[in-house]
Design a protein around this motif. Structure first.
Motif, PDB file in Angstrom:
ATOM      1  N   PHE A  43       0.825  -1.205   0.000  1.00 57.08           N
ATOM      2  CA  PHE A  43       0.000   0.000   0.000  1.00 57.08           C
ATOM      3  C   PHE A  43       0.862   1.259   0.000  1.00 57.08           C
ATOM      4  O   PHE A  43       0.547   2.236  -0.692  1.00 57.08           O
ATOM      5  CB  PHE A  43      -0.951   0.024   1.197  1.00 57.08           C
ATOM      6  CG  PHE A  43      -2.182  -0.810   1.005  1.00 57.08           C
ATOM      7  CD1 PHE A  43      -2.866  -0.832  -0.193  1.00 57.08           C
ATOM      8  CD2 PHE A  43      -2.673  -1.591   2.046  1.00 57.08           C
ATOM      9  CE1 PHE A  43      -4.010  -1.600  -0.368  1.00 57.08           C
ATOM     10  CE2 PHE A  43      -3.810  -2.360   1.887  1.00 57.08           C
ATOM     11  CZ  PHE A  43      -4.478  -2.366   0.677  1.00 57.08           C
ATOM     12  N   SER A  44       1.951   1.241   0.756  1.00 55.77           N
ATOM     13  CA  SER A  44       2.849   2.398   0.793  1.00 55.77           C
ATOM     14  C   SER A  44       3.475   2.639  -0.578  1.00 55.77           C
ATOM     15  O   SER A  44       3.568   3.784  -1.028  1.00 55.77           O
ATOM     16  CB  SER A  44       3.951   2.181   1.825  1.00 55.77           C
ATOM     17  OG  SER A  44       3.397   2.091   3.108  1.00 55.77           O
ATOM     18  N   LYS A  45       3.887   1.567  -1.233  1.00 56.07           N
ATOM     19  CA  LYS A  45       4.495   1.696  -2.558  1.00 56.07           C
ATOM     20  C   LYS A  45       3.468   2.206  -3.570  1.00 56.07           C
ATOM     21  O   LYS A  45       3.771   3.083  -4.390  1.00 56.07           O
ATOM     22  CB  LYS A  45       5.050   0.346  -3.005  1.00 56.07           C
ATOM     23  CG  LYS A  45       5.808   0.409  -4.301  1.00 56.07           C
ATOM     24  CD  LYS A  45       6.420  -0.943  -4.636  1.00 56.07           C
ATOM     25  CE  LYS A  45       7.188  -0.863  -5.937  1.00 56.07           C
ATOM     26  NZ  LYS A  45       7.786  -2.149  -6.289  1.00 56.07           N
ATOM     27  N   ALA A  46       2.249   1.696  -3.496  1.00 53.08           N
ATOM     28  CA  ALA A  46       1.196   2.137  -4.411  1.00 53.08           C
ATOM     29  C   ALA A  46       0.876   3.604  -4.176  1.00 53.08           C
ATOM     30  O   ALA A  46       0.681   4.373  -5.129  1.00 53.08           O
ATOM     31  CB  ALA A  46      -0.051   1.278  -4.234  1.00 53.08           C
ATOM     32  N   GLU A  47       0.834   4.028  -2.938  1.00 53.90           N
ATOM     33  CA  GLU A  47       0.545   5.427  -2.612  1.00 53.90           C
ATOM     34  C   GLU A  47       1.667   6.330  -3.127  1.00 53.90           C
ATOM     35  O   GLU A  47       1.405   7.394  -3.689  1.00 53.90           O
ATOM     36  CB  GLU A  47       0.376   5.594  -1.102  1.00 53.90           C
ATOM     37  CG  GLU A  47       0.020   7.003  -0.672  1.00 53.90           C
ATOM     38  CD  GLU A  47      -1.344   7.466  -1.179  1.00 53.90           C
ATOM     39  OE1 GLU A  47      -1.521   8.685  -1.340  1.00 53.90           O
ATOM     40  OE2 GLU A  47      -2.209   6.610  -1.415  1.00 53.90           O
ATOM     41  N   ALA A  48       2.903   5.900  -2.959  1.00 54.48           N
ATOM     42  CA  ALA A  48       4.037   6.696  -3.436  1.00 54.48           C
ATOM     43  C   ALA A  48       4.007   6.807  -4.962  1.00 54.48           C
ATOM     44  O   ALA A  48       4.264   7.877  -5.520  1.00 54.48           O
ATOM     45  CB  ALA A  48       5.353   6.069  -2.977  1.00 54.48           C
ATOM     46  N   THR A  49       3.678   5.708  -5.619  1.00 59.50           N
ATOM     47  CA  THR A  49       3.581   5.720  -7.084  1.00 59.50           C
ATOM     48  C   THR A  49       2.460   6.651  -7.539  1.00 59.50           C
ATOM     49  O   THR A  49       2.615   7.424  -8.479  1.00 59.50           O
ATOM     50  CB  THR A  49       3.338   4.303  -7.622  1.00 59.50           C
ATOM     51  OG1 THR A  49       4.376   3.449  -7.156  1.00 59.50           O
ATOM     52  CG2 THR A  49       3.290   4.262  -9.122  1.00 59.50           C
ATOM     53  N   ARG A  50       1.325   6.588  -6.862  1.00 60.32           N
ATOM     54  CA  ARG A  50       0.191   7.428  -7.212  1.00 60.32           C
ATOM     55  C   ARG A  50       0.519   8.916  -7.011  1.00 60.32           C
ATOM     56  O   ARG A  50       0.171   9.761  -7.837  1.00 60.32           O
ATOM     57  CB  ARG A  50      -1.010   7.036  -6.359  1.00 60.32           C
ATOM     58  CG  ARG A  50      -2.310   7.627  -6.829  1.00 60.32           C
ATOM     59  CD  ARG A  50      -3.495   7.052  -6.105  1.00 60.32           C
ATOM     60  NE  ARG A  50      -3.158   5.773  -5.482  1.00 60.32           N
ATOM     61  CZ  ARG A  50      -3.673   5.346  -4.342  1.00 60.32           C
ATOM     62  NH1 ARG A  50      -4.567   6.059  -3.714  1.00 60.32           N
ATOM     63  NH2 ARG A  50      -3.328   4.203  -3.833  1.00 60.32           N
ATOM     64  N   GLN A  51       1.212   9.218  -5.917  1.00 56.89           N
ATOM     65  CA  GLN A  51       1.587  10.617  -5.663  1.00 56.89           C
ATOM     66  C   GLN A  51       2.592  11.111  -6.706  1.00 56.89           C
ATOM     67  O   GLN A  51       2.498  12.235  -7.159  1.00 56.89           O
ATOM     68  CB  GLN A  51       2.169  10.765  -4.260  1.00 56.89           C
ATOM     69  CG  GLN A  51       1.110  10.692  -3.181  1.00 56.89           C
ATOM     70  CD  GLN A  51       1.722  10.823  -1.787  1.00 56.89           C
ATOM     71  OE1 GLN A  51       2.926  10.843  -1.633  1.00 56.89           O
ATOM     72  NE2 GLN A  51       0.865  10.888  -0.779  1.00 56.89           N
ATOM     73  N   ALA A  52       3.524  10.244  -7.085  1.00 59.65           N
ATOM     74  CA  ALA A  52       4.515  10.637  -8.086  1.00 59.65           C
ATOM     75  C   ALA A  52       3.841  10.867  -9.438  1.00 59.65           C
ATOM     76  O   ALA A  52       4.159  11.819 -10.151  1.00 59.65           O
ATOM     77  CB  ALA A  52       5.596   9.569  -8.213  1.00 59.65           C
ATOM     78  N   ALA A  53       2.884  10.028  -9.784  1.00 57.25           N
ATOM     79  CA  ALA A  53       2.158  10.183 -11.046  1.00 57.25           C
ATOM     80  C   ALA A  53       1.282  11.428 -10.986  1.00 57.25           C
ATOM     81  O   ALA A  53       1.127  12.145 -11.970  1.00 57.25           O
ATOM     82  CB  ALA A  53       1.323   8.946 -11.323  1.00 57.25           C
TER      83      ALA A  53
END
Length: 58
Positions: A43-53
């Motif tokens: 979930f942390s990785k997905a959130e970081a990816t979403r924020q970067a996108a």
């Protein structure tokens, strides 16, 4: 010798009970805790990816 035969069953039960308690405590968390940590990391990785996108779109 009657006192020896009288003390053995409670002593054996106390030792077995202690072993059961130690086993339960050692196995607390176990695989479930590792699974929870893996899900939290995903979930942390997905959130970081979403924020970067999301930052790139603005």
């Amino acid at each position: 010798m009657d006192y020896v035969s009288a003390i053995v069953p409670p002593l054996v039960m106390a030792i077995l009970f202690t072993c059961v308690i130690v086993t339960i405590v050692k196995h607390q968390g176990g695989a479930q805790a590792r699974e929870d940590a893996a899900v939290d990391a995903a979930f942390s990785k997905a959130e970081a990816t979403r924020q970067a996108a999301g930052d790139g779109d603005r």
